[in-house]
Structure formats: C-alpha cells, structure tokens
Design a protein around this motif. Structure first.
Motif, PDB file in Angstrom:
ATOM      1  N   LEU A 107      -7.757  28.838  46.150  1.00  0.00           N
ATOM      2  CA  LEU A 107      -7.438  27.516  46.695  1.00  0.00           C
ATOM      3  C   LEU A 107      -7.220  26.531  45.562  1.00  0.00           C
ATOM      4  CD1 LEU A 107      -7.331  25.300  48.954  1.00  0.00           C
ATOM      5  CD2 LEU A 107      -9.828  25.142  48.726  1.00  0.00           C
ATOM      6  N   ALA A 108      -6.143  25.771  45.644  1.00  0.00           N
ATOM      7  CA  ALA A 108      -5.900  24.649  44.734  1.00  0.00           C
ATOM      8  C   ALA A 108      -6.008  23.358  45.538  1.00  0.00           C
ATOM      9  CB  ALA A 108      -4.517  24.761  44.094  1.00  0.00           C
ATOM     10  N   ALA A 109      -6.920  22.474  45.148  1.00  0.00           N
ATOM     11  CA  ALA A 109      -7.138  21.198  45.829  1.00  0.00           C
ATOM     12  C   ALA A 109      -6.644  20.071  44.936  1.00  0.00           C
ATOM     13  CB  ALA A 109      -8.617  21.016  46.159  1.00  0.00           C
ATOM     14  N   SER A 161       2.238  32.957  45.796  1.00  0.00           N
ATOM     15  CA  SER A 161       1.366  33.916  45.102  1.00  0.00           C
ATOM     16  C   SER A 161       0.072  34.176  45.860  1.00  0.00           C
ATOM     17  CB  SER A 161       1.043  33.404  43.696  1.00  0.00           C
ATOM     18  OG  SER A 161       0.155  32.288  43.746  1.00  0.00           O
ATOM     19  N   GLY A 162      -0.087  33.552  47.031  1.00  0.00           N
ATOM     20  CA  GLY A 162      -1.278  33.772  47.849  1.00  0.00           C
ATOM     21  C   GLY A 162      -2.353  32.722  47.706  1.00  0.00           C
ATOM     22  N   ILE A 163      -2.108  31.690  46.902  1.00  0.00           N
ATOM     23  CA  ILE A 163      -3.085  30.607  46.714  1.00  0.00           C
ATOM     24  C   ILE A 163      -2.834  29.521  47.752  1.00  0.00           C
ATOM     25  CG2 ILE A 163      -3.886  28.791  45.151  1.00  0.00           C
ATOM     26  CD1 ILE A 163      -3.086  30.650  42.824  1.00  0.00           C
ATOM     27  N   ARG A 164      -3.841  29.176  48.494  1.00  0.00           N
ATOM     28  CA  ARG A 164      -3.717  28.084  49.447  1.00  0.00           C
ATOM     29  C   ARG A 164      -3.795  26.746  48.715  1.00  0.00           C
ATOM     30  NH1 ARG A 164      -7.709  31.571  53.021  1.00  0.00           N
ATOM     31  NH2 ARG A 164      -7.590  32.680  51.044  1.00  0.00           N
ATOM     32  N   VAL A 165      -3.113  25.752  49.264  1.00  0.00           N
ATOM     33  CA  VAL A 165      -3.050  24.434  48.624  1.00  0.00           C
ATOM     34  C   VAL A 165      -3.499  23.372  49.618  1.00  0.00           C
ATOM     35  CG1 VAL A 165      -1.565  22.691  47.559  1.00  0.00           C
ATOM     36  CG2 VAL A 165      -1.175  25.128  47.083  1.00  0.00           C
ATOM     37  N   ALA A 166      -4.461  22.560  49.188  1.00  0.00           N
ATOM     38  CA  ALA A 166      -4.934  21.438  49.999  1.00  0.00           C
ATOM     39  C   ALA A 166      -4.722  20.143  49.231  1.00  0.00           C
ATOM     40  CB  ALA A 166      -6.411  21.605  50.335  1.00  0.00           C
ATOM     41  N   LEU A 167      -4.448  19.082  49.964  1.00  0.00           N
ATOM     42  CA  LEU A 167      -4.405  17.746  49.382  1.00  0.00           C
ATOM     43  C   LEU A 167      -5.687  17.023  49.772  1.00  0.00           C
ATOM     44  CD1 LEU A 167      -0.721  16.693  50.176  1.00  0.00           C
ATOM     45  CD2 LEU A 167      -1.625  17.671  48.047  1.00  0.00           C
ATOM     46  N   THR A 168      -6.312  16.362  48.798  1.00  0.00           N
ATOM     47  CA  THR A 168      -7.490  15.536  49.060  1.00  0.00           C
ATOM     48  C   THR A 168      -7.172  14.124  48.594  1.00  0.00           C
ATOM     49  OG1 THR A 168      -8.522  15.986  46.906  1.00  0.00           O
ATOM     50  CG2 THR A 168      -9.022  17.500  48.722  1.00  0.00           C
ATOM     51  N   THR A 169      -7.673  13.130  49.324  1.00  0.00           N
ATOM     52  CA  THR A 169      -7.289  11.761  49.012  1.00  0.00           C
ATOM     53  C   THR A 169      -8.348  10.767  49.458  1.00  0.00           C
ATOM     54  OG1 THR A 169      -5.599  10.053  49.416  1.00  0.00           O
ATOM     55  CG2 THR A 169      -6.001  11.619  51.196  1.00  0.00           C
ATOM     56  N   GLY A 170      -8.421   9.657  48.745  1.00  0.00           N
ATOM     57  CA  GLY A 170      -9.278   8.559  49.150  1.00  0.00           C
ATOM     58  C   GLY A 170      -8.684   7.728  50.263  1.00  0.00           C
ATOM     59  N   PHE A 171      -7.436   8.014  50.647  1.00  0.00           N
ATOM     60  CA  PHE A 171      -6.809   7.320  51.773  1.00  0.00           C
ATOM     61  C   PHE A 171      -7.449   7.749  53.089  1.00  0.00           C
ATOM     62  CE2 PHE A 171      -2.756   7.541  49.092  1.00  0.00           C
ATOM     63  CZ  PHE A 171      -2.891   6.240  48.631  1.00  0.00           C
ATOM     64  N   SER A 172      -7.348   6.899  54.093  1.00  0.00           N
ATOM     65  CA  SER A 172      -7.641   7.316  55.460  1.00  0.00           C
ATOM     66  C   SER A 172      -6.489   8.195  55.940  1.00  0.00           C
ATOM     67  CB  SER A 172      -7.797   6.094  56.369  1.00  0.00           C
ATOM     68  OG  SER A 172      -6.635   5.280  56.289  1.00  0.00           O
ATOM     69  N   ARG A 173      -6.717   8.953  57.005  1.00  0.00           N
ATOM     70  CA  ARG A 173      -5.704   9.923  57.443  1.00  0.00           C
ATOM     71  C   ARG A 173      -4.406   9.244  57.876  1.00  0.00           C
ATOM     72  NH1 ARG A 173      -4.965  15.342  58.697  1.00  0.00           N
ATOM     73  NH2 ARG A 173      -6.969  15.724  57.695  1.00  0.00           N
ATOM     74  N   ASP A 174      -4.483   8.086  58.516  1.00  0.00           N
ATOM     75  CA  ASP A 174      -3.244   7.442  58.955  1.00  0.00           C
ATOM     76  C   ASP A 174      -2.373   7.064  57.764  1.00  0.00           C
ATOM     77  OD1 ASP A 174      -5.104   5.507  58.183  1.00  0.00           O
ATOM     78  OD2 ASP A 174      -4.479   4.046  59.672  1.00  0.00           O
ATOM     79  N   VAL A 175      -2.990   6.554  56.692  1.00  0.00           N
ATOM     80  CA  VAL A 175      -2.226   6.210  55.488  1.00  0.00           C
ATOM     81  C   VAL A 175      -1.680   7.466  54.833  1.00  0.00           C
ATOM     82  CG1 VAL A 175      -2.351   5.178  53.193  1.00  0.00           C
ATOM     83  CG2 VAL A 175      -3.515   4.079  55.114  1.00  0.00           C
ATOM     84  N   ASP A 193      -1.527  23.595  52.983  1.00  0.00           N
ATOM     85  CA  ASP A 193      -2.348  24.274  53.981  1.00  0.00           C
ATOM     86  C   ASP A 193      -3.397  23.380  54.625  1.00  0.00           C
ATOM     87  OD1 ASP A 193      -1.421  27.198  53.652  1.00  0.00           O
ATOM     88  OD2 ASP A 193      -1.792  26.551  51.596  1.00  0.00           O
ATOM     89  N   ALA A 194      -3.737  22.267  53.983  1.00  0.00           N
ATOM     90  CA  ALA A 194      -4.752  21.379  54.545  1.00  0.00           C
ATOM     91  C   ALA A 194      -4.645  20.004  53.901  1.00  0.00           C
ATOM     92  CB  ALA A 194      -6.154  21.945  54.330  1.00  0.00           C
ATOM     93  N   LEU A 195      -5.097  19.011  54.634  1.00  0.00           N
ATOM     94  CA  LEU A 195      -5.206  17.639  54.147  1.00  0.00           C
ATOM     95  C   LEU A 195      -6.601  17.148  54.488  1.00  0.00           C
ATOM     96  CD1 LEU A 195      -4.076  14.867  53.139  1.00  0.00           C
ATOM     97  CD2 LEU A 195      -3.324  14.466  55.497  1.00  0.00           C
TER      98      LEU A 195
END
Length: 233
Positions: free
Chosen positions: A4-6, A106-120, A142-144
């Motif tokens: 996983l890459a975040a 290559s099989g690595i899942r990717v997620a985004l992480t943020t200090g924003f609220s979900r609507d932003v 793959d995920a937020l």
C-alpha cells in the motif's frame, strides 16, 4: 514488499499553487489574529479545524469565544478555497497519475490521505477527473481517507491505519507513506510504515526533513523507480 502507498493530496499529488496556505491564513486572519509563517507551515497537513484552532491560539486569540468561532472560520476556509480553486483550478503534480498507475499495475494499492474534509477532497478529485475504485477514470486510487473521519489527524497515524483497513492491508511494514510536510512524515513514522518519504513538491526544501527517519525524493513521480531500485538491491 510494499502493498500500500498512502499519499497526501495538496502539495504531494496535487498542485494547488499554495491555495490551501492562502485560504487557511485568510480564514484565521479574519478572526482578528495574525498568522506567523512558521506557525502556518507547522500546521499544514493537519485536519483543518484543528489547524484553525491552533493558529487562533498561536495568534493570541481565544478559539472558544464566541463558541462558533472555529466552525465559522472553517466555513470561511472552505469558501475561500473554493474561490481560489475556481479562479485557478488545481492540477496533478507532473508524473503523479502515471506513477499511481504504475504502482497499481504492479499490485500496490494506492490511497490518498488528506487534512481536508471529504466534501472538499472529493470536489478536488472531481475537478481532476480522479476517482476512487473507478477504473475508467483519468486517475484511479483505491481509497480516500480524510482528516474528519478519524479520531485525530496528522501527525497521529490514524488516517494511514484507516487506509490499511479500507484496502485490506494487514502489515504496516508493507506500507509506504509520502507527503510534502513534516506532519505528513511524522504521521508515517508514528504509523510504523515500512517506508516514509518526504517529497519536495510542496513548500519545503530537503533541509526541513533533516533528522527525520525518512527518505527524501523530489516527487511522488519518483516512487515507482525508487521501489524498483530497492528491490534490485
């Protein structure tokens, strides 16, 4: 092996030309307190209500008087950010969509992480044509995970752990975390991630990450090759 890459959003995967900095500063200044540049930088990457609360206090104000001060300032932050983005829409950091595609291929899942609220956060992704779990999008992740969805934002590790939960990754040693701020890196370190990366596509130079247990790269775009080199070694 990394599973996983975040990645952080603004300044890391998305170039918003400093709009978050300007919106946060203006929203806090409008409460009647000054904002020091070093304080603003220290709170970038954190959940925005927490950042507003801290910056008001650091400026000599009382975030609890009136009781709705932080909520009102947060609403102003969102309004100002929307106006700035409308005038100059954010764009992907060069090479990042391609890097994300390579990682996922290559099989690595990717997620985004943020200090924003979900609507932003989702509004930003919509502007870019990025989607979560939509293979037909300009860029698919793959995920937020957003700062208002966990008990505490960065530098706490909870967004990274939530990204693991969302993507079914069990071993934190198989996680790579990357961000453009010191709190992004500290969150990665606190999470126990196998690899933590500070990138230079935001406001900070390499010296800002000095002394932190992280790898410094120019951009997230370099991460697929960086991982390939590590595997070769």
């Amino acid at each position: 092996m990394i599973a996983l890459a975040a990645f952080d959003m603004a300044g890391t995967t998305i170039d918003d030309r400093g709009a978050v900095y300007r919106a946060l500063e203006r929203a806090v200044v409008e409460t009647g307190v000054p904002v020091a540049e070093q304080d603003l930088q220290a709170w970038m990457g954190t959940e925005k209500r927490a950042a507003i609360t801290a910056l008001i206090e650091l400026g000599g104000g009382d975030p609890g008087a009136p009781a709705d001060k932080v909520d009102a300032a947060f609403e102003r932050f969102q309004t100002i950010l929307h106006e700035l983005y409308a005038a100059e829409p954010p764009v992907a950091v060069a090479g990042v969509p391609e890097a994300i595609a390579r990682l996922r291929a290559s099989g690595i899942r990717v997620a985004l992480t943020t200090g924003f609220s979900r609507d932003v956060a989702t509004a930003i992704l919509d502007r870019l044509g990025w989607r979560v779990a939509d293979e037909g999008a300009v860029c698919t992740v793959d995920a937020l995970v957003c700062g208002d969805e966990v008990a505490q934002g960065r530098p706490a590790p909870y967004m990274i752990h939530r990204a693991m939960e969302a993507t079914g990754v069990l071993d934190v040693a198989s996680v790579l975390v990357a961000g453009d701020t010191v709190v992004d890196v500290r969150a990665g370190v606190h999470s126990g991630a196998g690899i933590t990366v500070g990138v230079l596509t935001g406001k900070l130079g390499a010296d800002a990450f000095s002394g932190l247990p992280c790898t410094v790269l120019g951009s997230v775009a370099e991460i697929p090759d960086h991982l390939a080199t590590r595997r070769a070694d």
